[in-house]
Motif scaffolding. Structure first.
Motif, PDB file in Angstrom:
ATOM      1  N   ASP A 143       0.852  -1.185   0.000  1.00 55.06           N
ATOM      2  CA  ASP A 143       0.000   0.000   0.000  1.00 55.06           C
ATOM      3  C   ASP A 143       0.888   1.235   0.000  1.00 55.06           C
ATOM      4  OD1 ASP A 143      -2.261   1.492  -0.104  1.00 55.06           O
ATOM      5  OD2 ASP A 143      -2.993   1.003   1.901  1.00 55.06           O
ATOM      6  N   ALA A 144       0.279   2.374  -0.293  1.00 51.59           N
ATOM      7  CA  ALA A 144       0.999   3.645  -0.346  1.00 51.59           C
ATOM      8  C   ALA A 144       0.361   4.638   0.601  1.00 51.59           C
ATOM      9  CB  ALA A 144       0.996   4.202  -1.772  1.00 51.59           C
ATOM     10  N   THR A 145       1.153   5.582   1.053  1.00 49.15           N
ATOM     11  CA  THR A 145       0.656   6.672   1.877  1.00 49.15           C
ATOM     12  C   THR A 145       1.442   7.925   1.534  1.00 49.15           C
ATOM     13  OG1 THR A 145       0.037   7.327   4.132  1.00 49.15           O
ATOM     14  CG2 THR A 145       2.208   6.341   3.833  1.00 49.15           C
ATOM     15  N   THR A 146       1.051   9.028   2.135  1.00 47.95           N
ATOM     16  CA  THR A 146       1.726  10.292   1.874  1.00 47.95           C
ATOM     17  C   THR A 146       2.171  10.926   3.182  1.00 47.95           C
ATOM     18  OG1 THR A 146      -0.392  11.483   1.931  1.00 47.95           O
ATOM     19  CG2 THR A 146       0.408  10.736  -0.224  1.00 47.95           C
ATOM     20  N   GLY A 147       3.165  11.781   3.073  1.00 46.07           N
ATOM     21  CA  GLY A 147       3.633  12.572   4.209  1.00 46.07           C
ATOM     22  C   GLY A 147       3.708  14.028   3.808  1.00 46.07           C
ATOM     23  N   SER A 148       2.954  14.877   4.483  1.00 48.22           N
ATOM     24  CA  SER A 148       2.868  16.294   4.115  1.00 48.22           C
ATOM     25  C   SER A 148       3.834  17.127   4.936  1.00 48.22           C
ATOM     26  CB  SER A 148       1.440  16.809   4.319  1.00 48.22           C
ATOM     27  OG  SER A 148       0.522  16.035   3.573  1.00 48.22           O
ATOM     28  N   GLY A 149       4.187  18.285   4.399  1.00 50.61           N
ATOM     29  CA  GLY A 149       5.088  19.174   5.113  1.00 50.61           C
ATOM     30  C   GLY A 149       5.044  20.576   4.539  1.00 50.61           C
ATOM     31  N   PHE A 150       5.542  21.532   5.313  1.00 50.40           N
ATOM     32  CA  PHE A 150       5.591  22.923   4.862  1.00 50.40           C
ATOM     33  C   PHE A 150       6.894  23.138   4.090  1.00 50.40           C
ATOM     34  CE2 PHE A 150       2.809  22.808   8.520  1.00 50.40           C
ATOM     35  CZ  PHE A 150       1.731  23.585   8.113  1.00 50.40           C
ATOM     36  N   HIS A 151       7.022  22.425   2.978  1.00 50.42           N
ATOM     37  CA  HIS A 151       8.227  22.489   2.164  1.00 50.42           C
ATOM     38  C   HIS A 151       7.939  23.236   0.861  1.00 50.42           C
ATOM     39  CE1 HIS A 151       9.355  19.425   5.033  1.00 50.42           C
ATOM     40  NE2 HIS A 151      10.577  19.360   4.540  1.00 50.42           N
ATOM     41  N   PHE A 159       9.089  17.057  -2.781  1.00 50.83           N
ATOM     42  CA  PHE A 159       7.799  17.532  -2.279  1.00 50.83           C
ATOM     43  C   PHE A 159       7.020  18.163  -3.421  1.00 50.83           C
ATOM     44  CE2 PHE A 159       9.470  16.875   1.922  1.00 50.83           C
ATOM     45  CZ  PHE A 159       8.341  16.704   2.717  1.00 50.83           C
ATOM     46  N   GLN A 160       5.846  17.598  -3.700  1.00 53.72           N
ATOM     47  CA  GLN A 160       4.984  18.084  -4.763  1.00 53.72           C
ATOM     48  C   GLN A 160       3.536  18.013  -4.298  1.00 53.72           C
ATOM     49  OE1 GLN A 160       6.044  19.339  -7.652  1.00 53.72           O
ATOM     50  NE2 GLN A 160       8.224  18.845  -7.350  1.00 53.72           N
ATOM     51  N   PHE A 161       2.668  18.742  -4.974  1.00 53.47           N
ATOM     52  CA  PHE A 161       1.233  18.633  -4.715  1.00 53.47           C
ATOM     53  C   PHE A 161       0.686  17.451  -5.496  1.00 53.47           C
ATOM     54  CE2 PHE A 161       1.900  23.182  -3.798  1.00 53.47           C
ATOM     55  CZ  PHE A 161       1.335  23.228  -2.528  1.00 53.47           C
ATOM     56  N   GLY A 162      -0.199  16.696  -4.871  1.00 55.91           N
ATOM     57  CA  GLY A 162      -0.803  15.542  -5.512  1.00 55.91           C
ATOM     58  C   GLY A 162      -2.051  15.129  -4.770  1.00 55.91           C
ATOM     59  N   HIS A 163      -2.586  13.981  -5.158  1.00 58.21           N
ATOM     60  CA  HIS A 163      -3.766  13.448  -4.467  1.00 58.21           C
ATOM     61  C   HIS A 163      -3.358  13.116  -3.039  1.00 58.21           C
ATOM     62  CE1 HIS A 163      -7.583  11.469  -3.875  1.00 58.21           C
ATOM     63  NE2 HIS A 163      -6.969  10.402  -3.424  1.00 58.21           N
ATOM     64  N   SER A 164      -3.856  13.920  -2.102  1.00 62.39           N
ATOM     65  CA  SER A 164      -3.358  13.850  -0.731  1.00 62.39           C
ATOM     66  C   SER A 164      -4.221  12.964   0.133  1.00 62.39           C
ATOM     67  CB  SER A 164      -3.292  15.245  -0.116  1.00 62.39           C
ATOM     68  OG  SER A 164      -2.873  15.183   1.227  1.00 62.39           O
ATOM     69  N   LYS A 165      -3.569  12.199   1.014  1.00 61.77           N
ATOM     70  CA  LYS A 165      -4.254  11.417   2.027  1.00 61.77           C
ATOM     71  C   LYS A 165      -4.168  12.100   3.393  1.00 61.77           C
ATOM     72  CE  LYS A 165      -3.273   7.167  -0.499  1.00 61.77           C
ATOM     73  NZ  LYS A 165      -2.710   5.820  -0.506  1.00 61.77           N
ATOM     74  N   ASP A 166      -3.571  13.298   3.411  1.00 61.84           N
ATOM     75  CA  ASP A 166      -3.443  14.066   4.651  1.00 61.84           C
ATOM     76  C   ASP A 166      -4.095  15.435   4.463  1.00 61.84           C
ATOM     77  OD1 ASP A 166      -1.922  12.065   6.084  1.00 61.84           O
ATOM     78  OD2 ASP A 166      -0.260  12.557   4.760  1.00 61.84           O
ATOM     79  N   GLN A 172       3.676  17.258  -0.543  1.00 59.10           N
ATOM     80  CA  GLN A 172       3.792  15.932   0.061  1.00 59.10           C
ATOM     81  C   GLN A 172       4.838  15.079  -0.644  1.00 59.10           C
ATOM     82  OE1 GLN A 172      -0.163  14.342  -0.596  1.00 59.10           O
ATOM     83  NE2 GLN A 172       0.360  13.596  -2.621  1.00 59.10           N
ATOM     84  N   ILE A 173       5.274  14.052   0.070  1.00 59.42           N
ATOM     85  CA  ILE A 173       6.024  12.960  -0.531  1.00 59.42           C
ATOM     86  C   ILE A 173       5.128  11.735  -0.510  1.00 59.42           C
ATOM     87  CG2 ILE A 173       8.281  13.844   0.141  1.00 59.42           C
ATOM     88  CD1 ILE A 173       8.243  11.840   2.483  1.00 59.42           C
ATOM     89  N   LYS A 174       5.485  10.733  -1.275  1.00 62.54           N
ATOM     90  CA  LYS A 174       4.687   9.500  -1.302  1.00 62.54           C
ATOM     91  C   LYS A 174       5.579   8.326  -0.938  1.00 62.54           C
ATOM     92  CE  LYS A 174       1.149   9.154  -3.771  1.00 62.54           C
ATOM     93  NZ  LYS A 174       0.126   9.109  -4.852  1.00 62.54           N
ATOM     94  N   LEU A 175       5.025   7.421  -0.111  1.00 59.46           N
ATOM     95  CA  LEU A 175       5.735   6.229   0.323  1.00 59.46           C
ATOM     96  C   LEU A 175       4.988   5.004  -0.168  1.00 59.46           C
ATOM     97  CD1 LEU A 175       6.099   8.480   2.716  1.00 59.46           C
ATOM     98  CD2 LEU A 175       7.005   6.564   3.994  1.00 59.46           C
ATOM     99  N   MET A 176       5.705   4.096  -0.790  1.00 51.05           N
ATOM    100  CA  MET A 176       5.157   2.791  -1.158  1.00 51.05           C
ATOM    101  C   MET A 176       5.844   1.755  -0.296  1.00 51.05           C
ATOM    102  SD  MET A 176       2.901   1.481  -3.186  1.00 51.05           S
ATOM    103  CE  MET A 176       2.346  -0.227  -3.341  1.00 51.05           C
ATOM    104  N   SER A 177       5.059   0.922   0.370  1.00 54.93           N
ATOM    105  CA  SER A 177       5.637  -0.021   1.326  1.00 54.93           C
ATOM    106  C   SER A 177       4.995  -1.386   1.184  1.00 54.93           C
ATOM    107  CB  SER A 177       5.445   0.500   2.758  1.00 54.93           C
ATOM    108  OG  SER A 177       6.087  -0.340   3.694  1.00 54.93           O
ATOM    109  N   GLY A 178       5.765  -2.408   1.518  1.00 53.12           N
ATOM    110  CA  GLY A 178       5.270  -3.779   1.591  1.00 53.12           C
ATOM    111  C   GLY A 178       5.576  -4.338   2.959  1.00 53.12           C
ATOM    112  N   LEU A 471       6.487  11.219  11.513  1.00 57.44           N
ATOM    113  CA  LEU A 471       7.012  11.568  10.191  1.00 57.44           C
ATOM    114  C   LEU A 471       6.802  13.051   9.890  1.00 57.44           C
ATOM    115  CD1 LEU A 471       8.152  10.709   7.404  1.00 57.44           C
ATOM    116  CD2 LEU A 471       5.786  10.256   6.724  1.00 57.44           C
ATOM    117  N   ALA A 472       5.654  13.576  10.297  1.00 49.75           N
ATOM    118  CA  ALA A 472       5.362  14.991  10.080  1.00 49.75           C
ATOM    119  C   ALA A 472       5.062  15.653  11.424  1.00 49.75           C
ATOM    120  CB  ALA A 472       4.167  15.135   9.134  1.00 49.75           C
ATOM    121  N   PRO A 473       5.523  16.890  11.612  1.00 51.93           N
ATOM    122  CA  PRO A 473       6.296  17.700  10.661  1.00 51.93           C
ATOM    123  C   PRO A 473       7.736  17.217  10.543  1.00 51.93           C
ATOM    124  CG  PRO A 473       6.082  18.872  12.724  1.00 51.93           C
ATOM    125  CD  PRO A 473       5.252  17.636  12.864  1.00 51.93           C
TER     126      PRO A 473
END
Length: 589
Positions: A143-151, A159-166, A172-178, A471-473
């Motif tokens: 699954d994937a998640t995002t981490g937002s920040g004042f960057h 750090f880019q704008f995208g479909h945010s989960k926060d 945000q950055i995006k993390l893909m993990s298994g 993870l944030a901030p």
């Protein structure tokens, strides 16, 4: 009155207190996992490097993060300075506060951000952990998640704008993990820029985990973003299996509509399989109903022609159906209220619609926004109000000219619901289609639906990443530092997940419960303690060091409670991690 010799004697006595808390337990777990050695084997060194290795530097820093929930670099040096005896005893290393200067910790993050070092670290650590703790590696969740920040957002930056989960207002950055199922132990993590779509991130992480596990037949479970045809084809080519729902995109909605119609017919005939689970109270509960169909998938993958048999499991979740039906009713009510509000009666501040095209467009917009266009029939009429008005200025008279002024407005007269269409939509609620290439002997309809519904297990990984290790901030700016810090925190999540799993497994094997973890209800037992509660149980453990004349030293450790000793024992750690801190020597070590 004290003599001069007595005053001098008191000045020579030094008393130091160190808050030990859960640090020995955390460092003991990381040593058992082999974390310091794995890091040392895969991170480079140079000729004038300080004596403390990168592996031990990272381990001590990670122990601080897990204990305090704070990943700031600036505070680590002072923390290490306050625990010289404890850290030196636990690690067997000569600890110096300069080893944890900001620039040195930045080097750690730089190495952890580099795929040349990070991928081998993850691979060896995963294999070693699975072997040491005899973990089941049959099922892996992705699954994937995002981490937002004042960057600041930069072109090509992390750090880019995208479909945010926060927070959609933050970059945000995006993390893909298994992660291994069911314990939720992270195996592999990729950090990418925040605007990336999830679809293309599944296969790279799966391919890495395939190399880690060195086996075929692993079942990868993911959400609809993992169901891309190329991803499924590559998993089949690799000799493994998948389970994921199909998204409502492309031709899937039309296919799902037909599958649901067929399933409704089978439901009337009583031919669907009921999915039943056992609740915490031991009761049996029906949660879903469904059946499966088979189809053949063919195509070209990586230049090779591939063909395999795929099972499509069409199932209706009762809880999902109730939620969708409630949502449908809310949309219907909101749409009706907004439609009537379009044409209010005349009055102060009541703006009227005098153009038919405008009214039709607004009606269509409301119905489209709430996705209820096929359920409503809206009728309206044109209303004309005529008023006689005198021409020109001045008072009226018998010979005064008059004109007729027309005021036009459109009024909605009735809104009717298509009850037949609404009932048909209610019947279609709760249905999903899952695809898998797993044989039915391993994964029946019941097992497939139940397994996917346990997706909260990997969400637990992301919850710890964002809330426990914070993870944030994020207090770093450079892309390499951001990636390295994220990887470091995921190592911490591994430790937390493993602690929880090992204690729960020990309790299950002994068929016992653990009491004393809840301060409000100390006699309440639990068979599923969380890592957070386990670590909190060590709060207040303090080491007092008294250094006197002639280089003598006395140490006193807060006596461990029965609960604390039980936790250490169930983690298969040596209680000497704590007891050896309390020693008496006649000379400094």
């Amino acid at each position: 009155m004290l003599t001069r010799e007595q005053v001098q004697s008191r000045k020579e006595i030094q008393i130091q207190s160190e808050r030990v808390d859960d640090i020995p337990l955390l460092i003991g777990m990381m040593i058992r996992m082999g974390l310091p050695q794995v890091l040392d084997r895969h991170t480079p060194t140079h000729w004038n490097q300080r004596d403390l290795s990168w592996g031990w530097t990272t381990t001590i820093w990670l122990a601080y993060i897990l204990s305090e929930g704070d990943h700031r670099k600036v505070i680590v040096r002072e923390y290490v300075k306050s625990l010289p005896v404890t850290l030196g005893q636990l690690t067997g290393q000569q600890i110096c506060e300069e080893d944890f200067a900001d620039e040195r910790l930045s080097v750690v993050l730089k190495y952890l951000s580099d795929a040349r070092y990070w991928h081998p670290i993850e691979e060896e650590l995963a294999r070693q952990t699975i072997r040491v703790y005899d973990l089941n590696s049959d099922v892996v969740r992705c699954d994937a998640t995002t981490g937002s920040g004042f960057h600041r957002v930069k072109e090509g930056g992390l750090f880019q704008f995208g479909h945010s989960k926060d927070d959609p207002k933050l970059a945000q950055i995006k993390l893909m993990s298994g992660a291994l199922d069911p314990l939720g132990l992270p195996l592999a993590t990729d950090v990418v820029s925040g605007e990336r779509a999830d679809d293309g991130l599944s296969w790279p992480i799966i391919a890495r985990m395939q190399r880690m596990l060195r086996r075929q037949g692993v079942l990868y479970v993911g959400d609809c973003k993992m169901s891309a045809w190329e991803t499924r084809a590559r998993i089949v080519t690799a000799g493994s299996q998948y389970l994921c729902p199909l998204p409502r995109t492309g031709t899937t909605p039309e296919q799902l509509e037909q599958w649901v119609r067929d399933a409704l017919v089978r439901e009337e005939q009583g031919l669907l399989e009921t999915v039943c689970v056992t609740t915490v109270d031991g009761d049996e509960q029906d949660i879903a109903r469904g059946h499966e169909i088979s189809c053949t998938q063919t195509g070209e993958c990586d230049g090779q022609r591939i063909e395999w048999t795929e099972r499509v499991i069409v199932a209706k979740s009762f809880a999902f159906a109730d939620a969708q039906q409630r949502g449908l009713q809310v949309r219907l009510d909101k749409a009706e209220a907004q439609l009537f509000a379009l044409t209010p009666p005349r009055g102060p501040g009541k703006r009227q619609i005098d153009d038919e095209a405008t009214l039709v467009a607004r009606i269509d917009k409301i119905l489209t926004t709430h996705k209820v266009k096929e359920f409503f029939t809206v009728r309206y009429e044109r209303q004309v109000e005529r008023r006689v008005k005198q021409v020109g200025r001045g008072r009226g008279g018998p010979n005064r000219q008059h004109t007729v002024v027309e005021r036009v407005r459109y009024q909605i007269t009735s809104i009717s619901w298509d009850e037949v269409a609404i009932e048909a939509a209610r019947a279609r609620c709760g249905w999903r289609a899952y695809v898998t290439n797993t044989p039915v002997e391993r994964l029946s309809v019941t097992k497939a639906v139940t397994l996917y519904r346990q997706e909260c297990r990997i969400e637990r990984v992301f919850d710890r990443l964002k809330n426990r290790v914070s993870l944030a901030p994020m207090f770093v700016q450079e892309p390499k530092q951001v990636t390295g810090l994220t990887h470091l925190l995921m190592l911490g999540v591994r430790v937390l997940s493993l602690i929880e799993y090992v204690v729960r497994r020990s309790l299950a094997q002994d068929q016992e419960s653990m009491t004393g973890l809840n301060p409000d209800r100390p006699r309440k037992g639990t068979t599923r303690p969380t890592t957070e509660r386990l670590l909190r149980a060590f709060k207040g453990v303090t080491l007092t060091v008294i250094q006197g004349q002639k280089q003598s030293e006395v140490r006193h450790l807060t006596p461990l409670s029965t609960l604390q000793e039980e936790i250490v024992e169930r983690l298969d750690l040596n209680i000497a991690l704590y007891h050896d801190l309390e020693i008496y020597t006649t000379s400094f070590r």
